[in-house]
Design a protein around this motif. Structure first.
Motif, PDB file in Angstrom:
ATOM      1  N   ILE A  72      39.937  28.903  38.008  1.00  0.00           N
ATOM      2  CA  ILE A  72      40.940  29.474  37.107  1.00  0.00           C
ATOM      3  C   ILE A  72      40.275  30.464  36.133  1.00  0.00           C
ATOM      4  O   ILE A  72      40.852  31.497  35.782  1.00  0.00           O
ATOM      5  N   ARG A  73      39.058  30.163  35.709  1.00  0.00           N
ATOM      6  CA  ARG A  73      38.333  31.113  34.850  1.00  0.00           C
ATOM      7  C   ARG A  73      38.165  32.447  35.574  1.00  0.00           C
ATOM      8  O   ARG A  73      38.395  33.521  34.993  1.00  0.00           O
ATOM      9  N   ARG A  74      37.795  32.401  36.853  1.00  0.00           N
ATOM     10  CA  ARG A  74      37.610  33.628  37.620  1.00  0.00           C
ATOM     11  C   ARG A  74      38.937  34.368  37.805  1.00  0.00           C
ATOM     12  O   ARG A  74      38.986  35.599  37.717  1.00  0.00           O
ATOM     13  N   LEU A  75      40.005  33.614  38.066  1.00  0.00           N
ATOM     14  CA  LEU A  75      41.314  34.267  38.214  1.00  0.00           C
ATOM     15  C   LEU A  75      41.731  34.928  36.907  1.00  0.00           C
ATOM     16  O   LEU A  75      42.344  36.004  36.905  1.00  0.00           O
ATOM     17  N   GLY A  76      41.433  34.282  35.796  1.00  0.00           N
ATOM     18  CA  GLY A  76      41.730  34.875  34.498  1.00  0.00           C
ATOM     19  C   GLY A  76      41.026  36.211  34.314  1.00  0.00           C
ATOM     20  O   GLY A  76      41.621  37.190  33.842  1.00  0.00           O
ATOM     21  N   LEU A  77      39.760  36.271  34.711  1.00  0.00           N
ATOM     22  CA  LEU A  77      39.010  37.517  34.628  1.00  0.00           C
ATOM     23  C   LEU A  77      39.643  38.584  35.504  1.00  0.00           C
ATOM     24  O   LEU A  77      39.754  39.761  35.117  1.00  0.00           O
ATOM     25  N   LEU A  78      40.057  38.185  36.707  1.00  0.00           N
ATOM     26  CA  LEU A  78      40.692  39.130  37.628  1.00  0.00           C
ATOM     27  C   LEU A  78      41.965  39.706  37.017  1.00  0.00           C
ATOM     28  O   LEU A  78      42.186  40.923  37.040  1.00  0.00           O
ATOM     29  N   LEU A  79      42.796  38.839  36.452  1.00  0.00           N
ATOM     30  CA  LEU A  79      44.081  39.287  35.900  1.00  0.00           C
ATOM     31  C   LEU A  79      43.901  40.108  34.631  1.00  0.00           C
ATOM     32  O   LEU A  79      44.668  41.051  34.373  1.00  0.00           O
ATOM     33  N   LYS A  80      42.903  39.787  33.855  1.00  0.00           N
ATOM     34  CA  LYS A  80      42.645  40.578  32.641  1.00  0.00           C
ATOM     35  C   LYS A  80      42.201  41.998  32.975  1.00  0.00           C
ATOM     36  O   LYS A  80      42.431  42.925  32.195  1.00  0.00           O
ATOM     37  N   SER A  81      41.572  42.168  34.124  1.00  0.00           N
ATOM     38  CA  SER A  81      41.084  43.487  34.512  1.00  0.00           C
ATOM     39  C   SER A  81      42.083  44.240  35.388  1.00  0.00           C
ATOM     40  O   SER A  81      41.848  45.422  35.722  1.00  0.00           O
ATOM     41  N   ALA A  82      43.169  43.594  35.775  1.00  0.00           N
ATOM     42  CA  ALA A  82      44.124  44.208  36.715  1.00  0.00           C
ATOM     43  C   ALA A  82      45.002  45.259  36.024  1.00  0.00           C
ATOM     44  O   ALA A  82      45.300  45.157  34.840  1.00  0.00           O
TER      45      ALA A  82
END
Length: 402
Positions: free
Chosen positions: A392-402
């Motif tokens: 979930i931490r990695r997905l958060g990073l992905l969505l913050k950069s999207a």
């Protein structure tokens, strides 16, 4: 040979399951997968099944286990299921129960039984993609099922009439639904029955996750409420599809339909034509394990899955950026994320696999019209707490950069 010329028209409606394709990623050890909504094999009652199969292949049972059997299913298993159904407020006999190869086969049979080409099936938006896959072969139209009563029967009929179609059934998973994890409350179930009465159609109740409740009070199945109205199961319009796949073992492919005898008798004919009967040895093994320790197995699942759900919800709170929302399921295996409108779940998946090594299911696959691409389904059933938090931490990073 040009096979496309000889394929039936229904074959054009058949599509590969996005989940099945994603399951191939599980073979890659560095992928954190929240994709496949499948049970954790570490929780299977393996020793119990080893003993059950050993018992099945000794003594008097071995001949029965390896022989052809009746299409309706193994009688002791149907008796056990009938007792379980009675505990849910569904008094019935074994004549109201057909054993199927998982509840997926039940959905296929019901689609075959109820749908002619161009008929309309009412399904939720989103809905279980396996149901869409089962129904698609029979060439229906789909309309959005709103179970809370905000659409009238007349509106459904008018929408169908515009396509020279007829509404044939309403399909819904009412407990911890795949993919959203949401549960339909009792008032919503009553309204769904009211709608079905007005339209004079069956309700297909997909109860694959019914046993997986972690919080809150249990709600009577739609079939139980239908029996309260009608007085007897043979007078009801609800078709209940159950399964052992989420509680005992999906690989044995044992599910069931519980419904009025008039429907079961038709489904038995389909079973005879399709595969004669479900695997007898598997049914006997399921019966032995279920009859000796079903409640104990469910308790084991409860402890593991509820902890993982709580962990994923906490991680989402910590790591998701603004504009992302999610469901808070009381049970089951899934959490549903809604993203900002400009994001596309399928495009995000490709980026996630490449950059973050995290897999999930893009949400558009669960919509009959392929819409709502800014959604995704996460499953918490197979990952431990540490993996969930990191994923979930990695997905958060992905969505913050999207």
């Amino acid at each position: 040979m040009d096979w496309e010329k000889v394929f039936a028209t229904r074959s054009s409606r058949m599509k590969a399951s996005e989940i099945r394709e994603l399951l191939k990623l599980l073979d890659q050890p560095d992928i954190i997968s929240f994709a496949g909504g499948i049970p954790d094999p570490a929780l299977f009652p393996t020793q119990e099944f080893q003993q059950a199969f050993a018992n099945t292949l000794t003594g008097d049972k071995q001949t029965t286990a390896l022989q052809y059997s009746v299409s309706e299913g193994y009688v002791p298993l149907r008796q056990w299921i009938a007792k379980q159904m009675e505990g849910l407020g569904i008094p019935c006999s074994i004549e109201n129960i057909l054993i199927t190869s998982g509840s997926q086969q039940a959905l296929d049979y019901l689609g075959k039984l109820l749908l002619s080409p161009n008929d309309t099936a009412l399904v939720t938006w989103p809905t279980y993609m396996g149901a869409l896959g089962a129904f698609n072969a029979y060439e229906p139209n789909y309309d959005r099922l709103i179970a809370n009563g905000n659409r009238s029967a007349k509106e459904y009929q008018e929408t169908a009439a515009e396509k020279n179609s007829e509404v044939k059934f309403a399909y819904m998973s009412v407990d911890f639904a795949n993919p959203t994890g949401e549960t339909l409350d009792r008032a919503g179930r009553e309204k769904l029955l009211d709608l079905a009465e007005e339209l004079d159609i069956p309700v297909i109740e997909d109860a694959a996750y019914q046993s997986l409740r972690y919080d809150g009070e249990a709600i009577p199945p739609i079939l139980a409420l239908d029996i309260q109205r009608k007085g007897h199961i043979d007078e009801t319009r609800t078709l209940y599809c159950g399964s052992f796949s989420k509680t005992l073992a999906p690989g044995l492919r044992v599910g069931w339909v519980c419904a009025a005898q008039s429907v079961i008798s038709k489904l038995v004919l389909m079973k005879q034509a399709a595969d004669l009967h479900s695997s007898t040895i598997n049914q006997i093994a399921i019966h032995e394990v279920a009859s000796k320790g079903f409640d104990k197995q469910v308790a084991k699942i409860f402890t593991a899955y509820s902890t993982r759900r709580d962990c994923m919800l906490a991680a989402l709170e910590e790591h998701m950026p603004e504009g992302v929302s999610w469901t808070k399921p009381e049970g089951g295996m899934f959490i549903w994320l809604t993203l900002p409108k400009h994001l596309d779940g399928a495009e995000l998946l490709a980026k996630s696999i490449e950059n973050q090594r995290v897999a999930f299911v893009p949400g558009h696959a669960f919509y009959a019209d392929g819409s709502n691409r800014n959604t995704m389904r996460l499953s918490f059933s197979q990952a431990n707490e540490e993996t969930i938090h990191e994923g979930i931490r990695r997905l958060g990073l992905l969505l913050k950069s999207a």
